[in-house]
Design a protein around this motif. Structure first.
Motif, PDB file in Angstrom:
ATOM      1  N   PHE A  26      21.947 -36.953  -2.033  1.00 48.05           N
ATOM      2  CA  PHE A  26      20.941 -37.664  -2.830  1.00 48.05           C
ATOM      3  C   PHE A  26      19.547 -37.183  -2.437  1.00 48.05           C
ATOM      4  CE2 PHE A  26      18.355 -41.308  -4.136  1.00 48.05           C
ATOM      5  CZ  PHE A  26      18.825 -41.469  -5.422  1.00 48.05           C
ATOM      6  N   SER A  27      18.748 -36.881  -3.427  1.00 48.37           N
ATOM      7  CA  SER A  27      17.409 -36.333  -3.202  1.00 48.37           C
ATOM      8  C   SER A  27      16.500 -37.313  -2.465  1.00 48.37           C
ATOM      9  CB  SER A  27      16.772 -35.977  -4.551  1.00 48.37           C
ATOM     10  OG  SER A  27      15.392 -35.810  -4.425  1.00 48.37           O
ATOM     11  N   THR A  30      13.664 -38.438  -4.727  1.00 46.15           N
ATOM     12  CA  THR A  30      14.077 -39.493  -5.656  1.00 46.15           C
ATOM     13  C   THR A  30      14.142 -40.829  -4.932  1.00 46.15           C
ATOM     14  OG1 THR A  30      15.336 -37.902  -6.962  1.00 46.15           O
ATOM     15  CG2 THR A  30      15.862 -40.225  -7.285  1.00 46.15           C
ATOM     16  N   TYR A  31      14.619 -40.828  -3.697  1.00 49.27           N
ATOM     17  CA  TYR A  31      14.674 -42.060  -2.904  1.00 49.27           C
ATOM     18  C   TYR A  31      13.275 -42.629  -2.719  1.00 49.27           C
ATOM     19  CZ  TYR A  31      15.483 -45.334   0.868  1.00 49.27           C
ATOM     20  OH  TYR A  31      15.524 -46.474   1.618  1.00 49.27           O
ATOM     21  N   VAL A  40      13.823 -44.343 -12.866  1.00 50.01           N
ATOM     22  CA  VAL A  40      14.746 -43.232 -12.625  1.00 50.01           C
ATOM     23  C   VAL A  40      15.756 -43.184 -13.760  1.00 50.01           C
ATOM     24  CG1 VAL A  40      14.504 -43.267 -10.108  1.00 50.01           C
ATOM     25  CG2 VAL A  40      16.258 -44.659 -11.180  1.00 50.01           C
ATOM     26  N   SER A  41      16.443 -42.086 -13.875  1.00 56.10           N
ATOM     27  CA  SER A  41      17.414 -41.913 -14.963  1.00 56.10           C
ATOM     28  C   SER A  41      18.709 -42.683 -14.685  1.00 56.10           C
ATOM     29  CB  SER A  41      17.736 -40.431 -15.139  1.00 56.10           C
ATOM     30  OG  SER A  41      18.523 -39.979 -14.050  1.00 56.10           O
ATOM     31  N   ASN A  43      21.482 -41.298 -14.783  1.00 53.96           N
ATOM     32  CA  ASN A  43      22.270 -40.394 -13.935  1.00 53.96           C
ATOM     33  C   ASN A  43      22.007 -40.673 -12.458  1.00 53.96           C
ATOM     34  OD1 ASN A  43      23.495 -39.048 -16.061  1.00 53.96           O
ATOM     35  ND2 ASN A  43      21.895 -37.503 -16.187  1.00 53.96           N
ATOM     36  N   THR A  44      20.761 -40.983 -12.119  1.00 57.91           N
ATOM     37  CA  THR A  44      20.414 -41.309 -10.735  1.00 57.91           C
ATOM     38  C   THR A  44      21.097 -42.605 -10.312  1.00 57.91           C
ATOM     39  OG1 THR A  44      18.300 -40.160 -10.892  1.00 57.91           O
ATOM     40  CG2 THR A  44      18.509 -41.832  -9.160  1.00 57.91           C
ATOM     41  N   GLN A  47      24.692 -41.907  -9.747  1.00 58.43           N
ATOM     42  CA  GLN A  47      24.905 -41.216  -8.473  1.00 58.43           C
ATOM     43  C   GLN A  47      24.852 -42.203  -7.300  1.00 58.43           C
ATOM     44  OE1 GLN A  47      21.920 -38.298  -7.384  1.00 58.43           O
ATOM     45  NE2 GLN A  47      23.341 -37.234  -6.026  1.00 58.43           N
ATOM     46  N   LEU A  48      23.892 -43.107  -7.333  1.00 56.47           N
ATOM     47  CA  LEU A  48      23.792 -44.106  -6.261  1.00 56.47           C
ATOM     48  C   LEU A  48      25.034 -44.994  -6.227  1.00 56.47           C
ATOM     49  CD1 LEU A  48      20.051 -45.149  -6.517  1.00 56.47           C
ATOM     50  CD2 LEU A  48      21.185 -44.165  -4.505  1.00 56.47           C
TER      51      LEU A  48
END
Length: 68
Positions: A26-27, A30-31, A40-41, A43-44, A47-48
């Motif tokens: 995970f970026s 982004t965090y 955030v998207s 998709n984010t 992912q989380l």
């Protein structure tokens, strides 16, 4: 307004740090963006949920804006 407070609660409960999330792919940028409350998207969020093995409600919640 979207709040990411549930994310930080979930991370604490699961003993997962931002460093651990980064190691899982995970970026970090982004965090930090989430920490600042930026949008955030989906998709984010997906992912989380996948990394934390949790539901969307464990990552974010809607809080109604107070009308002035």
């Amino acid at each position: 307004m979207i709040s990411y407070a549930p994310l930080f609660k979930t991370m604490k409960e699961k003993h997962i740090t931002s460093y651990r999330l980064e190691k899982l792919g995970f970026s970090r940028a982004t965090y930090y963006s989430i920490q600042k409350g930026n949008s955030v998207s989906t998709n984010t969020i997906n992912q989380l949920c996948k990394l934390l093995k949790c539901n969307v409600t464990d990552v974010m919640e809607y809080i109604e804006d107070e009308e002035e």
